[in-house]
Each structure stands twice: as structure tokens, then as C-alpha cells.
Design an enzyme around this catalytic site. Structure first.
Site, short mmCIF file in Angstrom:
data_model
loop_
_atom_site.label_atom_id
_atom_site.label_comp_id
_atom_site.label_asym_id
_atom_site.label_seq_id
_atom_site.Cartn_x
_atom_site.Cartn_y
_atom_site.Cartn_z
N TYR A 133 55.49 -0.85 -34.90
CA TYR A 133 56.76 -1.46 -34.06
C TYR A 133 57.70 -2.40 -34.57
O TYR A 133 58.71 -2.69 -34.16
CB TYR A 133 56.12 -1.88 -32.84
CG TYR A 133 55.60 -0.61 -31.93
CD1 TYR A 133 55.87 -0.02 -30.78
CD2 TYR A 133 54.14 -0.51 -32.46
CE1 TYR A 133 55.11 0.86 -30.09
CE2 TYR A 133 53.28 0.90 -31.73
CZ TYR A 133 53.87 1.24 -30.83
OH TYR A 133 53.31 2.13 -29.94
N LYS A 183 42.20 3.46 -39.12
CA LYS A 183 42.19 4.53 -39.94
C LYS A 183 42.22 4.30 -41.19
O LYS A 183 42.83 4.70 -42.27
CB LYS A 183 43.44 5.40 -39.63
CG LYS A 183 43.73 6.62 -40.23
CD LYS A 183 42.64 7.61 -39.53
CE LYS A 183 42.90 9.10 -40.27
NZ LYS A 183 41.67 10.04 -39.79
N ASP A 215 41.13 9.14 -34.66
CA ASP A 215 40.84 10.53 -34.25
C ASP A 215 39.56 10.46 -33.49
O ASP A 215 39.29 11.34 -32.76
CB ASP A 215 41.12 11.40 -35.21
CG ASP A 215 40.21 11.27 -36.62
OD1 ASP A 215 39.79 10.01 -36.86
OD2 ASP A 215 40.53 12.05 -37.62
N ASP A 239 48.43 2.04 -28.06
CA ASP A 239 49.42 2.61 -27.19
C ASP A 239 48.84 3.92 -26.74
O ASP A 239 48.96 4.30 -25.54
CB ASP A 239 50.68 2.71 -27.94
CG ASP A 239 52.00 2.82 -27.01
OD1 ASP A 239 51.72 3.13 -25.94
OD2 ASP A 239 53.05 2.87 -27.51
N ASP A 243 46.82 4.92 -22.85
CA ASP A 243 47.38 6.31 -22.00
C ASP A 243 46.40 7.46 -22.09
O ASP A 243 46.16 7.78 -20.81
CB ASP A 243 48.70 6.88 -22.64
CG ASP A 243 49.94 6.20 -22.40
OD1 ASP A 243 49.86 4.83 -21.77
OD2 ASP A 243 51.19 6.42 -22.39
#
Length: 350
Positions: A133, A183, A215, A239, A243
Site C-alpha cells: 500500500y 509468505k 494461503d 486486509d 474480510d
């Protein structure tokens, strides 16, 4: 800062709750300021200087939502979402806390089986001021006659250490289990993340540290969310996971959040976006915003008793069967945004 879309509607209900607490002795000073698309429309910028200055001087910030389809073609820096990113960066709101708690009354509203989410109580902590970001270089340019988009995942060890430390501190106050999500198998920035997490973990021998790739974490969150106590992760992964976690509770409209800096100053907002397709229809769920007030009281004002009273008022309203459209089930009472806010106030004062 109500902002755009359903932001002003849900924020009004949260302010009602604060005003109700005034009647019970809470002392507060409230001021309202334009932000996002609403600020751009009136003042030509999504984060006017007067809004930023008010945010700098406030003890806490209650935020609604920002955005709208009509702003998506504006230049970077003038889009509503840039206002929130700028607030996070300017105030160094690096630690985003997103509690994921299921209300037993909403077990049927979730798309997950009841035994998966029953008594779920986990905390997701997302790093908020770095990663893709904010990393440089970024942008779209031409290489060999072809457009190329670039975003840079960048983390310093300082940035990693402070958010991981926030995770350890939170876990220490809960069930002493922290899962760091990265990751590291393919990204060097995440390899550093894992290394620093292990180093910081040596300061917290009383907290169990585990690691998952993003993942695998996404799958585990859907398969067995109750295995987690506190999850700490980077900006992008947080993020996405937050959700996903919202669906465990029945609706993204139920999730509150807080974003804090090192001094404990915070911005409090529901996790949901501006939802322009339902704005102005009195159907948005204000409980995420109201529960964000509870976080403000607990983390910002250090008034845990007042925070619990707000949370209990929400539980009583749900127990009475009141539901907004997103969490409605047969046999319940469908209410609008305003009526849900009034019901929580009545439960709080009653």
C-alpha cells in the site's frame, strides 16, 4: 468523520450511543469533519488540511467509510481511499486490531456451520502503514511499448518488530497463542518478517508462537477458526483475512476495528466499506460502527466498564430478535439503520 456512502448513516448511530453515555456521566467533546468523496466534492480534496489538523489534535477519531464509483477515475491522491491511507500514515496508525467474535444469536446468519463458529473469539492484528500500500517504487509506466504496473512489498525490521510485538502483547492478555502469517517461502520481505517474528518471540517465552503461510492461513480460518487466538500479519494479507473472517460472524457489518499508533491514539471504524448501492436507504447495519465505539471506550478512553455496557446493549438487542437486512433470519424482526441504533440506545439506558 462519517465520510461517504453508508458511512454517515452508521456513524450517526454510533454517535447516538456516545450521547447516551453522556447521560450516564461520560464527558466528551465531539466535532464532525469532512473526509473522502464528501470532502472532495465540497473542498476539492479527500483529506482537507482542517480535517487532518482536527485528527492530529483529537484524542480519538470515529470514522465511517470512504469511496464511491464516481471517484474511481480521479488521479491518485484525490481518490477518497487516499484520505484514509494518508490518515494512517500521517498519524502512524500502524496497528490495526480487528476482533472477530460471534454472537450466539447470529449463529444462523453465518454461512458457516454452527459448531465451527460457536463461541469464536479471535483477534486479527494487521500492520497498516507499510507493505504494498505504501512501498516504492509504484505506479504504471511504459516498458518496451507496454504498460507495466508496479507495487513494492517493503518492510523494515523495525516495522515488523513493532507490529509483531503488538501481537505478542495482545496474546499475553488473552490465551497466550500468537500465529504469524506470512509468505516466507517465496517472498524475501516475508522471509524477513518470519525471522524478526522469531527474534521478537524470544522476549515473550510465555506466548506460544506459530507460523502459517497466507494461503494455508486462509484455509485454516475457514476450516477451524477456533484454533486461533491472535493472528498478526502484514497489510495486504490482513486486509484479505479480515474480510474472510467477517463471514464467520454473519456479516461484514458486524465487525469493528481500531487502528492505533505507538502512543495509543486511535482511529475507530467498522470494517465494511461505503456500500454506495445501499446508501440512503436506511438498511445498513450500524452495529460494526457501534461496536467500534466500544473499542474506542476500551482502548482509547480506558473505560472498560462503559465498553462492556455498549457490547451488552448490542447483545440484548440481538437477543430481542432485531435484525438489519444483512443478518435477517426468518422469525426475527427486520429493522432499519436508525431503528437499530435507537434500540441499542434504549438497551443501554434501560
Amino acid at each position: 468523520m462519517g465520510g461517504d456512502g453508508i458511512g454517515p448513516e452508521v456513524t450517526r448511530q454510533a454517535v447516538k450511543v456516545l450521547r447516551a453515555l453522556e447521560k450516564k456521566g461520560l464527558k466528551l467533546e465531539l466535532s464532525e469533519h469532512l473526509v473522502g468523496g464528501a470532502a472532495y466534492d465540497q473542498l476539492g480534496h479527500p483529506l482537507p488540511e482542517q480535517t487532518l489538523e482536527a485528527a492530529r489534535t483529537a484524542d480519538a477519531i470515529l470514522f465511517g467509510a470512504e469511496g464511491g464509483f464516481q471517484y474511481e477515475t480521479l488521479p491518485r491522491g484525490l481518490r477518497p481511499g487516499d484520505a484514509l491511507l494518508s490518515l494512517r500514515k500521517e498519524l502512524d496508525l500502524f496497528a490495526n486490531y480487528r476482533p472477530v467474535i460471534t454472537f450466539k444469536e447470529l449463529a444462523g446468519a453465518s454461512s458457516f456451520k454452527a459448531h465451527i463458529i460457536d463461541n469464536l473469539d479471535l483477534l486479527l492484528i494487521r500492520e497498516l502503514t507499510s507493505d504494498l500500500y505504501f512501498g516504492e517504487p509504484r505506479g504504471v509506466h511504459i516498458e518496451q511499448g507496454m504498460r507495466v504496473g508496479i507495487n513494492t512489498m517493503r518492510y523494515t525490521e523495525f516495522e515488523i518488530a513493532r507490529i509483531v510485538r503488538a501481537g505478542f502483547e495482545a496474546a499475553r492478555m488473552r490465551n497466550r497463542r500468537l500465529c504469524s502469517v506470512d509468505k516466507a517461502n517465496v517472498l524475501e520481505s516475508m522471509e524477513l518478517w518470519r525471522t524478526v517474528a522469531e527474534e521478537v518471540g524470544q522476549e515473550y517465552p510465555d506466548v506460544e508462537l506459530s507460523h502459517l503461510y497466507i494461503d494455508a492461513a486462509a484455509m485454516a480460518l475457514a476450516r477451524n477458526p477456533k484454533q486461533f487466538d491472535v493472528i498478526v500479519t502484514g497489510n495486504l494479507f490482513g486486509d484479505i483475512l479480515s474480510d474472510e473472517a467477517s463471514m464467520l460472524t454473519g456479516s461484514i457489518g458486524m465487525l469493528p476495528s481500531s487502528s492505533l499508533n505507538a502512543k495509543g491514539k486511535g482511529l475507530y471504524e467498522p470494517v465494511h466499506g461505503c456500500a454506495p448501492d445501499i446508501a440512503g436507504q436506511d438498511i445498513a447495519n450500524p452495529l460494526g460502527s457501534i461496536l467500534s465505539v466500544a473499542l474506542l471506550l476500551r482502548q482509547g478512553a480506558h473505560l472498560p466498564t462503559a465498553a462492556i455496557s455498549v457490547e451488552n446493549a448490542v447483545r440484548r438487542v440481538l437477543a430481542d430478535g432485531l435484525r438489519t437486512a444483512d443478518i435477517f433470519e426468518p422469525g426475527c424482526i427486520r429493522v432499519g439503520t436508525e431503528d437499530m441504533g435507537d434500540a441499542v440506545v434504549n438497551a443501554l439506558l434501560g
